[in-house]
Scaffold this active site. Sequence first.
Site: not given
Ligand code: BG6
Length: 450
Positions: A174, A353
Amino acid sequence: MSKNFLWGSSISGGQCEGGYDSRSETVVDLIPSGKDTRFQYLDNPGIYMERPTGFYPSQKGVEFYENYKEDIALYAQMGLKALRFSILWSRIFLDDSLTPNEEGLQFYDHVIDELIKHHIEPIITTIHFDMPVWVVEKYNGFYNKKVVELYEHYVKTIVHRYHDRVKYWISFCEINVMNHALYMVSGTIVQKGQNREEILHQCAYHQLLANAILVKICHETDATLKVGCEVAGSPCYPLTSSPEDYQLMMKADRSNYRYTDVMVKGHFPYYFLKELQQYHIEMLEEDIQMIQENTLDFIAVSYYKSGVASSEGITTNPKLETTPFGWTIDPVGLRIMLNQMYERYEKPIMIVENGLGTYDQVENGKVHDDYRIDYLQKHIEQMELAIEDGVDVIGYLTWAAMDVVSTSEGYMSKRYGFIYVDRQDDGSGTLKRIPKDSFYWYQRFIREKS
Ligand code: BG6
């Protein structure tokens, strides 16, 4: 959908590994938990902080370092065809001596071999919010061009070591998140009185160069390797039909996509060039050539939520529901984002993701997370519609294969995994792994699709 489609999931070193004593520290090891304090640290901890006392969940993660074999066996049981994980630079280079830590290299040898043994495609991210602290303390992260050289040495080391077993490489997680979390993404601290935007643009320029260097190293090592960079995909809707809202939407899109614009097209779009000139960023001819000649093979995107642009400062979309953590739930946004990206870049897209972060309860040794299954099903449906629209999607990896420390909260209790990990916010818990209902759902789903 092709039989080679990568149905899989993701994790990251700084959120799951632990193994704190056998590596050097990463930035997330030293960021306090709890959204309110955490956010300001993610962007800028100011004058460098003292070593913390107390429990910092990232230092232990969920102890993947010790449990990787059992964890990978569970991923295999689920039927994953691909796993994306990050290598910790801080495990490969404990300091700037340029001599790699053989023990660290061997750890990832084992992880990769274990994945391959289970027919799971390994996908590596070189930095996932886990810049080594020695890089911050000694060089102030990517603000300093010397760090591009250090990165080159780091990625040469890992690409040369693992290229025979790893086909897909992702430079940064990201990259556009540096817009609001500069310390976490670039390892750079802004001191009082300094111009944050200027520093952000300098870091961006150096990271774009570093990305091109990774592409070059990979392609020179083996022309069949595929390199991507991850962008946080978040379509932005104008809240009203006012031209002001539309303009704000354009601004948001540009600040999100300016990095991939350069990495895919090999040149700086006019609006980004203007910004770099405004901040007097020195652009050397040899850098520009490197960027031009070494562009990405695919786009890696994450997708969790969409945003709104409003000249009246409204930040939540009234048409959408939100998770208990206030993130909008917008499956259609995924189809929109995939179409926008494909139209813009015409490159294969890997979703690296997508998932629901929420509280889970263990009841009689089980976790009934039908809400997560519902979320994933609806997003997959929209991805399939985007594929019908003609978008070339090559993989769908969820966040996350198992529960890990949350990035924004720094806690365990915001859970995303298919596998519940009994570790609590205060560090207590047995570390027992419990497959959730979503684990069995994904297992059936992948079996049916294969
Ligand atoms: C993304 C990241 O931004 O979202 C992860 O690459 C992250 O590292 C995931 O864990 C979810 O975000 P969060 O803040 O809810 O853990």
